[in-house]
Design a protein around this motif. Structure first.
Motif, short mmCIF file in Angstrom:
data_model
loop_
_atom_site.label_atom_id
_atom_site.label_comp_id
_atom_site.label_asym_id
_atom_site.label_seq_id
_atom_site.Cartn_x
_atom_site.Cartn_y
_atom_site.Cartn_z
N LEU A 27 0.70 -1.23 -0.06
CA LEU A 27 0.09 -0.21 0.03
C LEU A 27 0.74 1.31 0.02
O LEU A 27 0.63 2.22 -0.67
CB LEU A 27 -0.97 -0.03 1.29
N ILE A 28 1.97 1.36 1.03
CA ILE A 28 2.87 2.51 1.09
C ILE A 28 3.57 2.79 -0.36
O ILE A 28 3.51 3.91 -0.87
CB ILE A 28 3.47 2.20 2.09
N TYR A 29 4.05 1.68 -0.63
CA TYR A 29 4.85 1.70 -2.09
C TYR A 29 3.92 1.91 -3.35
O TYR A 29 4.10 2.93 -4.03
CB TYR A 29 5.71 0.84 -2.59
N LEU A 227 9.75 -9.75 7.04
CA LEU A 227 10.06 -8.50 6.00
C LEU A 227 10.34 -9.39 4.55
O LEU A 227 10.14 -8.77 3.64
CB LEU A 227 10.80 -7.55 6.64
N ILE A 228 11.55 -10.31 4.81
CA ILE A 228 11.96 -10.77 3.71
C ILE A 228 10.91 -11.51 2.74
O ILE A 228 10.82 -11.38 1.67
CB ILE A 228 12.87 -11.90 4.04
N PHE A 229 10.10 -12.13 3.48
CA PHE A 229 8.83 -12.74 2.74
C PHE A 229 7.91 -11.61 2.26
O PHE A 229 7.25 -11.81 1.24
CB PHE A 229 8.23 -14.01 3.41
N ALA A 230 7.74 -10.70 3.09
CA ALA A 230 6.93 -9.55 2.63
C ALA A 230 7.34 -9.03 1.29
O ALA A 230 6.65 -8.69 0.32
CB ALA A 230 6.50 -8.56 3.58
N PHE A 231 8.86 -8.65 1.25
CA PHE A 231 9.27 -8.23 0.03
C PHE A 231 8.90 -9.15 -1.11
O PHE A 231 8.96 -8.73 -2.24
CB PHE A 231 10.67 -7.88 0.14
N ILE A 232 9.39 -10.33 -0.99
CA ILE A 232 9.03 -11.28 -2.29
C ILE A 232 7.67 -11.34 -2.67
O ILE A 232 7.19 -11.37 -3.78
CB ILE A 232 9.54 -12.86 -1.64
N VAL A 233 6.69 -11.34 -1.64
CA VAL A 233 5.25 -11.18 -2.17
C VAL A 233 4.92 -10.03 -2.92
O VAL A 233 4.15 -10.00 -3.86
CB VAL A 233 4.46 -11.54 -0.90
N THR A 234 5.63 -9.03 -2.43
CA THR A 234 5.33 -7.74 -3.02
C THR A 234 5.75 -7.54 -4.49
O THR A 234 4.84 -7.07 -5.30
CB THR A 234 5.66 -6.54 -2.06
N VAL A 235 6.78 -8.20 -4.69
CA VAL A 235 7.57 -8.12 -5.98
C VAL A 235 7.01 -9.42 -6.67
O VAL A 235 6.60 -8.83 -8.11
CB VAL A 235 8.95 -8.42 -5.80
N VAL A 236 6.59 -10.37 -6.32
CA VAL A 236 5.87 -11.24 -7.18
C VAL A 236 4.53 -10.83 -7.54
O VAL A 236 3.91 -10.79 -8.65
CB VAL A 236 5.76 -12.47 -6.27
N GLY A 237 3.79 -10.28 -6.63
CA GLY A 237 2.24 -9.70 -6.93
C GLY A 237 2.24 -8.43 -7.78
O GLY A 237 1.44 -8.41 -8.54
N GLY A 238 3.48 -7.73 -7.83
CA GLY A 238 3.10 -6.46 -8.31
C GLY A 238 3.46 -5.30 -7.36
O GLY A 238 2.63 -5.20 -6.67
N GLY A 240 2.86 -2.28 -5.31
CA GLY A 240 1.90 -1.37 -5.30
C GLY A 240 0.38 -2.01 -5.43
O GLY A 240 -0.67 -1.33 -5.51
N SER A 241 0.32 -3.34 -5.86
CA SER A 241 -0.91 -4.04 -6.47
C SER A 241 -1.35 -4.73 -5.03
O SER A 241 -0.74 -5.83 -4.68
CB SER A 241 -0.87 -5.07 -7.27
N LEU A 242 -2.50 -4.28 -4.52
CA LEU A 242 -3.10 -4.91 -3.05
C LEU A 242 -3.52 -6.62 -3.64
O LEU A 242 -3.44 -7.25 -3.00
CB LEU A 242 -4.30 -4.29 -2.58
N THR A 243 -4.10 -6.47 -4.76
CA THR A 243 -4.56 -7.75 -5.12
C THR A 243 -3.41 -8.72 -5.71
O THR A 243 -3.75 -9.86 -5.22
CB THR A 243 -5.78 -7.65 -6.27
N LEU A 287 0.58 -9.19 -11.02
CA LEU A 287 -0.68 -8.36 -11.49
C LEU A 287 -0.33 -6.70 -11.62
O LEU A 287 -1.21 -5.89 -11.38
CB LEU A 287 -1.88 -8.55 -10.16
N GLY A 288 1.06 -6.47 -11.51
CA GLY A 288 1.43 -5.31 -11.35
C GLY A 288 1.29 -4.53 -12.86
O GLY A 288 1.40 -5.04 -13.98
#
Length: 291
Positions: A27-29, A227-238, A240-243, A287-288
């Motif tokens: 969300l923040i990014y 946080l490591i897995f959070a960054f992986i999830v954020t990059v894989v999902g796209g 800035g994309s919550l979905t 989905l980014g």
């Protein structure tokens, strides 16, 4: 069959935890283009304060559990607001400085937490029901996973409703698209951006308290690990994309669980391979939006 069901459901539950941690980061990014490496510190402090609240009220009651979750969310929001006001606001559009400041804050926070609560993990207890299991198709699922899934669904729904249906959500989305136009209309965009940080911190705080119960301990490094897995999830999902974060959280966690069970504990390695493939094939994420 029961093993397959157990692995699948626990994977979805672990994915719910990853989403709680990654949702605020995404969300923040997505809305402010700030990569916040101090996000894990929000989670850890909330977990420690939540543990203290539960200790004071009695760890075996649902009342203390729910209150610790709410207090954890409030602590995460407050920590995030202070971070945005003091450290991030002067550095908007200066991404290198943002990274350096948030990385420094994350290391300083870990040292501070170790100084206050010690370096050893603290074992925690919660309502007895969390330690029990529920049978689904022959598989006995730890009840903690159901709590994680419900919490993640509620957080996702709340974030989507806030951004799509409220006045502040509209201001935030407009401010991201054209900040100067919104400012010209007499709207203080900076206040809205602080609110975004607070919401992201609250999600991290809720995730921190629930991560503590999932792990059955709290330590100064709890947030850094997740946080490591959070960054992986954020990059894989796209980014800035919550979905995308929600989909990637489940995908990463289920893949990790299956690899750990069927491929001899190689879950973390398989997740890193997935990350590399996504970066090579679709750098914008699943989905980014493409640049």
């Amino acid at each position: 069959m029961s093993t397959l069901v157990l692995t699948l459901i626990t994977g979805v539950g672990l994915g719910a935890l990853y989403f709680l941690v990654a949702s605020g980061l995404s969300l923040i990014y997505g809305l402010m283009h700030v990569l916040n490496f101090a996000h894990g510190a929000f989670l850890t402090l909330s977990a420690f304060v939540g543990w203290m609240v539960a200790q004071a009220l009695g760890t075996d009651s649902w009342g203390s559990f729910l209150l610790s979750v709410l207090v954890g969310g409030a602590v995460g929001a407050l920590f995030a607001m202070v971070t945005e006001l003091i450290l991030i606001r002067p550095l908007y559009e200066r991404h290198i400085e943002q990274v350096l400041v948030t990385v420094g804050l994350s290391f300083a926070a870990v040292a501070l937490f170790e100084g206050i609560w010690g370096t050893d993990p603290i074992n925690i207890a919660g309502p007895p029901w969390l330690k029990q299991t529920t049978e689904i198709l022959g598989a006995r699922i730890p009840n903690t996973y159901w709590v994680l899934m419900v919490a993640a669904a509620l957080v996702l729904a709340a974030l989507v409703l806030f951004l799509q249906k409220t006045r502040y959500g509209m201001i935030i989305r407009a401010g991201v698209e054209n900040r100067s136009m919104v400012t010209a209309l007499g709207i203080d965009v900076r206040r809205s951006f602080t609110l975004v940080f607070a919401i992201g911190g609250a999600a991290a705080g809720i995730g921190g308290v629930l991560a503590m119960h999932y792990s059955t301990f709290v330590s100064a490094h709890l947030g850094q690990t997740l946080l490591i897995f959070a960054f992986i999830v954020t990059v894989v999902g796209g980014l800035g994309s919550l979905t995308g974060a929600a989909v990637a959280s489940v995908l990463v966690a289920v893949l990790q669980q299956f690899a750990n069970f069927y491929l001899g504990g190689t879950g973390d390695f398989i997740v890193v391979i997935l990350l590399a493939v996504v970066l090579l094939v679709r750098p914008s994420g699943l989905l980014g939006r493409k640049a």
